[in-house]
Design a protein around this motif. Structure first.
Motif, PDB file in Angstrom:
ATOM      1  N   ALA A 180       0.857  -1.189   0.000  1.00  0.00           N
ATOM      2  CA  ALA A 180       0.000   0.000   0.000  1.00  0.00           C
ATOM      3  C   ALA A 180       0.889   1.234   0.000  1.00  0.00           C
ATOM      4  O   ALA A 180       1.925   1.264   0.659  1.00  0.00           O
ATOM      5  N   ILE A 181       0.476   2.253  -0.753  1.00  0.00           N
ATOM      6  CA  ILE A 181       1.212   3.522  -0.818  1.00  0.00           C
ATOM      7  C   ILE A 181       0.350   4.604  -0.167  1.00  0.00           C
ATOM      8  O   ILE A 181      -0.787   4.819  -0.579  1.00  0.00           O
ATOM      9  N   CYS A 182       0.891   5.266   0.850  1.00  0.00           N
ATOM     10  CA  CYS A 182       0.118   6.280   1.588  1.00  0.00           C
ATOM     11  C   CYS A 182       0.569   7.692   1.226  1.00  0.00           C
ATOM     12  O   CYS A 182       1.764   7.953   1.081  1.00  0.00           O
ATOM     13  N   TRP A 183      -0.422   8.590   1.120  1.00  0.00           N
ATOM     14  CA  TRP A 183      -0.163   9.952   0.655  1.00  0.00           C
ATOM     15  C   TRP A 183      -0.838  10.982   1.553  1.00  0.00           C
ATOM     16  O   TRP A 183      -1.905  10.730   2.107  1.00  0.00           O
TER      17      TRP A 183
ATOM     18  N   SER B  90      -3.423   4.063  10.706  1.00  0.00           N
ATOM     19  CA  SER B  90      -4.725   3.394  10.627  1.00  0.00           C
ATOM     20  C   SER B  90      -4.600   2.018   9.967  1.00  0.00           C
ATOM     21  O   SER B  90      -5.307   1.077  10.350  1.00  0.00           O
ATOM     22  N   ILE B  91      -3.703   1.900   9.000  1.00  0.00           N
ATOM     23  CA  ILE B  91      -3.450   0.601   8.379  1.00  0.00           C
ATOM     24  C   ILE B  91      -2.854  -0.366   9.400  1.00  0.00           C
ATOM     25  O   ILE B  91      -3.269  -1.526   9.506  1.00  0.00           O
TER      26      ILE B  91
ATOM     27  N   ILE C 199       3.880  -6.439   9.183  1.00  0.00           N
ATOM     28  CA  ILE C 199       3.858  -5.147   8.498  1.00  0.00           C
ATOM     29  C   ILE C 199       5.257  -4.532   8.520  1.00  0.00           C
ATOM     30  O   ILE C 199       5.909  -4.501   9.563  1.00  0.00           O
ATOM     31  N   THR C 200       5.698  -4.076   7.349  1.00  0.00           N
ATOM     32  CA  THR C 200       6.941  -3.298   7.254  1.00  0.00           C
ATOM     33  C   THR C 200       6.599  -1.931   6.674  1.00  0.00           C
ATOM     34  O   THR C 200       5.972  -1.846   5.614  1.00  0.00           O
TER      35      THR C 200
ATOM     36  N   ILE D   1      -8.719   6.277  11.005  1.00  0.00           N
ATOM     37  CA  ILE D   1      -9.262   6.590   9.677  1.00  0.00           C
ATOM     38  C   ILE D   1      -9.854   5.304   9.106  1.00  0.00           C
ATOM     39  O   ILE D   1      -9.206   4.253   9.131  1.00  0.00           O
ATOM     40  N   PRO D   2     -11.082   5.343   8.607  1.00  0.00           N
ATOM     41  CA  PRO D   2     -11.636   4.119   8.025  1.00  0.00           C
ATOM     42  C   PRO D   2     -10.886   3.731   6.751  1.00  0.00           C
ATOM     43  O   PRO D   2     -10.851   4.505   5.791  1.00  0.00           O
TER      44      PRO D   2
END
Length: 295
Positions: A61-64, A122-123, A133-134, A254-255
């Motif tokens: 996943a890429i978070c912004w 949130s993830i 998770i990394t 955050i949902p």
């Protein structure tokens, strides 16, 4: 053997800025045929492809950040106002990076009014029981998210060197629990984010206070034990201390609408990277073919 999914969470903003400045300092902007600069985006995608080849996650996943401001700017006018505006060559690359991620098959995650850190938090909160998770970032604020199933790989050099923190390493170095890192930040502040914490209390003293009293609240309940100088600094800056705690706290609620299956690492195809090359993203395509010669 651990059969849990391994989720790689990328701080997209951190890698995009890092890649932009690493090349723009030498004037390398890698213009697309339509004239737009793409150096940050090409470096970002190459970094993610390399990280995937090293870490071998099952999901990604890429978070912004979504927009220039977040709820923290509403809490505190001075939040991040000490940062200069991004260079004009960088501005078109924010949306471009998300587009390229989609073309490659990575899932973008962002929420209006929130920062990438909040999406990452949130993830982690959503899947920490179900997955290893990394997190890849350059932001030390994320240390507060460490837990038995979550590690953080801080960018170090190039695309392949990382300084990896586990929960065990953090506890050994700081002698507190990861969630208490917010309390340390509340006292010491953060010059890069523009909030001062308690003026006159630096990182070393902030850590010592939390090691001894456990939390901001614990310190406040024991002010009479402190030296007069420390006590005065804290009482003079009490509102800013509480505000700094809020600013330093990563949101975890955050949902996240996506299901974990939707974040599965995509099957790469030559067609995908040929199309990227045709659009002008030649260094991403070359890098993908060198890392994954079977595509």
């Amino acid at each position: 053997m651990n059969n849990q999914p391994h989720l790689l969470v990328i701080d997209g903003m951190a890698l995009l800025f890092r890649s932009f400045y690493a090349t723009s300092v030498m004037g390398h902007f890698q213009y697309l045929p339509d004239g737009r600069p793409s150096n940050g985006v090409q470096g970002f995608a190459r970094h993610v492809l390399t990280a995937q080849s090293i870490i071998k996650p099952s999901h990604i996943a890429i978070c912004w950040d979504m927009g220039a401001n977040s709820f923290r700017n509403e809490l505190f006018e001075g939040y991040k106002t000490n940062r200069s505006e991004p260079p004009e060559e960088m501005i078109p690359q924010f949306d471009m990076a998300k587009e390229v991620s989609e073309w490659i098959g990575w899932k973008n995650i962002g929420e209006a009014g929130m920062e990438a850190d909040d999406c990452i938090g949130s993830i982690v909160e959503k899947w920490k029981e179900e997955a290893q998770i990394t997190i890849i970032s350059g932001d030390k604020d994320l240390l507060q998210l460490l837990n038995p199933s979550t590690n953080i790989a801080f960018t170090k050099k190039g695309y392949s060197e990382y300084d990896v923190y586990t929960m065990e390493r953090f506890k050994e170095e700081y002698a507190i629990e990861p969630h208490q890192f917010v309390d340390v930040k509340a006292f010491m502040g953060d010059s890069s984010d523009g909030y001062p914490g308690v003026k006159g209390i630096g990182p070393k003293t902030a850590l010592q206070l939390i090691q001894k009293y456990g939390s901001v609240e614990g310190v406040l309940q024991n002010l009479d034990e402190l030296k007069p100088g420390q006590r005065n600094k804290i009482t003079d800056n009490l509102e800013m201390l509480k505000l700094s705690y809020r600013l330093a706290s990563i949101e975890k609620n955050i949902p996240i609408k996506e299901r974990l299956e939707a974040l599965s690492v995509p099957e790469y195809s030559a067609n995908t990277f040929d199309q990227l090359a045709n659009k002008g993203f030649t260094s991403i395509a070359k890098h993908a073919y060198s890392l994954y010669p079977c595509i």
